[in-house]
Design a protein around this motif. Structure first.
Motif, PDB file in Angstrom:
ATOM      1  N   ALA A  49       7.146  21.424  37.145  1.00 21.64           N
ATOM      2  CA  ALA A  49       8.062  20.918  38.175  1.00 21.64           C
ATOM      3  C   ALA A  49       8.988  19.889  37.545  1.00 21.64           C
ATOM      4  O   ALA A  49       8.554  19.120  36.679  1.00 21.64           O
ATOM      5  CB  ALA A  49       7.298  20.300  39.337  1.00 21.64           C
ATOM      6  N   ARG A  57      15.581  19.928  42.517  1.00 20.96           N
ATOM      7  CA  ARG A  57      14.226  20.167  42.014  1.00 20.96           C
ATOM      8  C   ARG A  57      14.063  21.609  41.564  1.00 20.96           C
ATOM      9  O   ARG A  57      14.676  22.519  42.137  1.00 20.96           O
ATOM     10  CB  ARG A  57      13.202  19.852  43.109  1.00 20.96           C
ATOM     11  N   TYR A  59      10.891  24.393  40.243  1.00 23.45           N
ATOM     12  CA  TYR A  59       9.447  24.591  40.165  1.00 23.45           C
ATOM     13  C   TYR A  59       9.126  25.865  39.389  1.00 23.45           C
ATOM     14  O   TYR A  59       9.862  26.846  39.434  1.00 23.45           O
ATOM     15  CB  TYR A  59       8.853  24.713  41.569  1.00 23.45           C
ATOM     16  N   VAL A  63       3.541  27.332  40.986  1.00 23.91           N
ATOM     17  CA  VAL A  63       3.331  26.209  41.908  1.00 23.91           C
ATOM     18  C   VAL A  63       4.359  26.160  43.028  1.00 23.91           C
ATOM     19  O   VAL A  63       4.217  25.363  43.960  1.00 23.91           O
ATOM     20  CB  VAL A  63       3.313  24.864  41.160  1.00 23.91           C
ATOM     21  N   LYS A  64       5.378  26.968  42.946  1.00 23.84           N
ATOM     22  CA  LYS A  64       6.443  26.947  43.943  1.00 23.84           C
ATOM     23  C   LYS A  64       5.886  27.224  45.328  1.00 23.84           C
ATOM     24  O   LYS A  64       5.088  28.142  45.513  1.00 23.84           O
ATOM     25  CB  LYS A  64       7.519  27.977  43.585  1.00 23.84           C
ATOM     26  N   THR A  68       5.207  19.642  45.388  1.00 23.74           N
ATOM     27  CA  THR A  68       6.482  18.985  45.640  1.00 23.74           C
ATOM     28  C   THR A  68       6.623  17.789  44.718  1.00 23.74           C
ATOM     29  O   THR A  68       5.762  16.912  44.712  1.00 23.74           O
ATOM     30  CB  THR A  68       6.591  18.515  47.095  1.00 23.74           C
ATOM     31  N   ILE A  69       7.706  17.761  43.950  1.00 18.67           N
ATOM     32  CA  ILE A  69       7.992  16.632  43.069  1.00 18.67           C
ATOM     33  C   ILE A  69       8.981  15.708  43.756  1.00 18.67           C
ATOM     34  O   ILE A  69       9.893  16.157  44.461  1.00 18.67           O
ATOM     35  CB  ILE A  69       8.538  17.119  41.702  1.00 18.67           C
ATOM     36  N   LEU A  80       3.846  13.840  42.331  1.00 18.14           N
ATOM     37  CA  LEU A  80       3.644  15.275  42.483  1.00 18.14           C
ATOM     38  C   LEU A  80       2.639  15.476  43.606  1.00 18.14           C
ATOM     39  O   LEU A  80       1.455  15.165  43.450  1.00 18.14           O
ATOM     40  CB  LEU A  80       3.135  15.917  41.194  1.00 18.14           C
TER      41      LEU A  80
END
Length: 114
Positions: A49, A57, A59, A63-64, A68-69, A80
């Motif tokens: 990320a 952002r 990803y 992890v998409k 969430t970063i 994260l």
């Protein structure tokens, strides 16, 4: 000297959540933003990320939709948020510039198991 300190890891059951933090100390500017990386056992470290300086952002496919970063520039901290954790998310998590050009921190271990 830039220093990266990650925290927030731990053990969690599948489907659980964790929030990682990365405090950045020292004066530096990353033109391409910051990222979270992870290294699973016997695998290479990979970027999962990234957050750019304009707030956009990116990803990794794995992890998409689950991670969430975010960042708080006033606190020099990158976060994260990890939801819907799976066993394959088990790894040591690190933050760094994108691409990685700063000495790595110690990372924070995330273990997902039942």
């Amino acid at each position: 000297q830039v220093q990266l300190v990650e925290s927030g890891g731990g053990w969690v059951q599948p489907g659980g959540s964790l929030r990682l933090s990365c405090v950045v100390s020292g004066n530096f500017f990353s033109p391409n933003g910051m990222g979270w990386y992870r290294q699973a056992p016997e695998k290479q470290r990979q970027l999962i990320a990234a957050i750019n300086n304009d707030g956009s952002r990116v990803y990794g496919a794995s992890v998409k939709g689950r991670f969430t970063i975010s960042s708080d520039n006033a606190k020099n901290t990158v976060y994260l948020q990890m939801d819907g954790l799976e066993a394959d998310d088990t790894a040591v998590y690190y933050c760094n510039t994108v691409p990685s050009q700063t000495p790595w921190g110690q990372g924070t271990q995330v273990t997902v198991s039942s």
